[in-house]
Design an enzyme around this catalytic site. Sequence first.
Site, mmCIF file in Angstrom:
data_model
loop_
_atom_site.group_PDB
_atom_site.id
_atom_site.type_symbol
_atom_site.label_atom_id
_atom_site.label_comp_id
_atom_site.label_asym_id
_atom_site.label_seq_id
_atom_site.Cartn_x
_atom_site.Cartn_y
_atom_site.Cartn_z
ATOM 1 N N ALA A 72 0.753 -1.134 0.119
ATOM 2 C CA ALA A 72 -0.081 0.110 0.072
ATOM 3 C C ALA A 72 0.986 1.237 -0.004
ATOM 4 O O ALA A 72 1.148 1.935 1.011
ATOM 5 C CB ALA A 72 -1.118 -0.194 1.456
ATOM 6 N N ASN A 103 2.999 5.755 -16.515
ATOM 7 C CA ASN A 103 1.767 5.397 -15.669
ATOM 8 C C ASN A 103 1.108 6.687 -14.910
ATOM 9 O O ASN A 103 1.820 7.528 -14.492
ATOM 10 C CB ASN A 103 2.153 4.300 -14.677
ATOM 11 C CG ASN A 103 1.032 3.898 -13.821
ATOM 12 O OD1 ASN A 103 0.474 4.431 -12.769
ATOM 13 N ND2 ASN A 103 0.366 2.761 -14.277
ATOM 14 N N ASN A 131 -3.944 4.303 -15.069
ATOM 15 C CA ASN A 131 -4.300 3.503 -14.101
ATOM 16 C C ASN A 131 -5.922 3.713 -13.550
ATOM 17 O O ASN A 131 -5.794 4.598 -12.688
ATOM 18 C CB ASN A 131 -3.438 3.324 -12.963
ATOM 19 C CG ASN A 131 -3.556 2.822 -11.666
ATOM 20 O OD1 ASN A 131 -4.595 1.782 -11.885
ATOM 21 N ND2 ASN A 131 -3.106 2.472 -10.546
ATOM 22 N N CYS A 134 -7.757 3.755 -9.832
ATOM 23 C CA CYS A 134 -7.884 4.700 -8.695
ATOM 24 C C CYS A 134 -9.330 4.817 -8.480
ATOM 25 O O CYS A 134 -10.268 4.873 -9.095
ATOM 26 C CB CYS A 134 -7.198 5.992 -9.363
ATOM 27 S SG CYS A 134 -5.746 5.820 -9.843
ATOM 28 N N THR A 197 -3.146 -5.133 -8.954
ATOM 29 C CA THR A 197 -3.076 -6.230 -7.753
ATOM 30 C C THR A 197 -4.609 -6.443 -7.368
ATOM 31 O O THR A 197 -5.549 -5.763 -7.795
ATOM 32 C CB THR A 197 -2.379 -5.389 -6.695
ATOM 33 O OG1 THR A 197 -3.060 -4.299 -6.239
ATOM 34 C CG2 THR A 197 -0.938 -5.384 -6.997
ATOM 35 N N GLY A 221 2.315 -11.361 -6.877
ATOM 36 C CA GLY A 221 3.168 -12.371 -6.851
ATOM 37 C C GLY A 221 2.683 -13.527 -7.465
ATOM 38 O O GLY A 221 1.593 -13.496 -8.195
ATOM 39 N N GLY A 247 1.183 -9.846 -13.932
ATOM 40 C CA GLY A 247 0.937 -10.549 -12.623
ATOM 41 C C GLY A 247 1.492 -11.866 -12.548
ATOM 42 O O GLY A 247 1.276 -13.013 -13.302
ATOM 43 N N GLY A 248 2.498 -12.173 -11.697
ATOM 44 C CA GLY A 248 2.814 -13.211 -11.154
ATOM 45 C C GLY A 248 4.006 -13.875 -11.941
ATOM 46 O O GLY A 248 4.366 -15.211 -11.881
#
Length: 310
Positions: A72, A103, A131, A134, A197, A221, A247-248
């Site tokens: 965060a 970004n 993004n 938000c 995320t 992750g 992602g990941g």
Amino acid sequence: MPKSSLAVTAAGIDFQNPVLLAAGTAAYGREVARVVDLDALGGLITKAVSVERRHGARAPRVAEFDGGMINAVGLANPGVEEVRDEHLPWLATNLKRAKVLVNVVGNQVEEFATVVAALDDSPAVAAYELNVSCPNVKAGGMEFGADPRSLTDVVSRSRHATKKPIFVKLSPTLQDIAASARTAADAGADGISVVNTLPGLVIDTDTRTPALGFGTGGVSGAGLMPVGVLATYKVAKAVKLPVIGVGGIAKATDIIQYIIAGASLVAIGTAVMQQPRLAARLVTDLEKWCGEKGVRSLDDLRGSLVWERT
């Protein structure tokens, strides 16, 4: 010189390979240049940029757990003027091959276009990533991406502010991510990034308090990868735009999964924060995999998922 098997053209931009650093991973480039060979990559997506400076969430901002990370950061950044005057000139001077996507974040619809317009003269900027996860302060905190009207407004205003490509980054929590991708495409987006995320909570069992100063945070992750791959598949089926799969990712075959699902590019975050030199190594591993499998171009793999087994 023959075209590399890893070369990708997406949204009119020629990338030497599909491997990008995800937003926030490399800050604005200079911060990681001593440990990451940025010019070995397809590019990097900068840390968030907002109209005004953001101090972000209180510490601790990052915590690890078995299988991933939660953060965060609160989109902390120095604001558009400092990014334009100090960070983008460094990128323009020091990156010769890697492309830069900026970004962009905002509290209100019009702030996205304001940031884009302020940065658009920089030769460092190849494209933007909006993004839209938000919260829209004027709309009671609903994510821009979750409200078709707000999403359309954000993308169309940004579209009028630049001729450079615009990618729209969508959240995995959207009820219909394919529909949101279509809305973004109709408003003028040139590409889609998926996913951001997932919201989560990690508790310190000794203190019985959240591990993060803000409380909740974004989970990333290895566990996020199947979510990102599915979102990539859905979005690639829904729109005829290049997709950045996020992602990941931690190994070359993870990248291949995203490409088979329909991604043109991928962005790596958590794994590179744990192993800064991983991204460049994955480029080498990906090229080796293509050689071993006889893959001459990633175009041959893209969107080749066979859903039903024969």
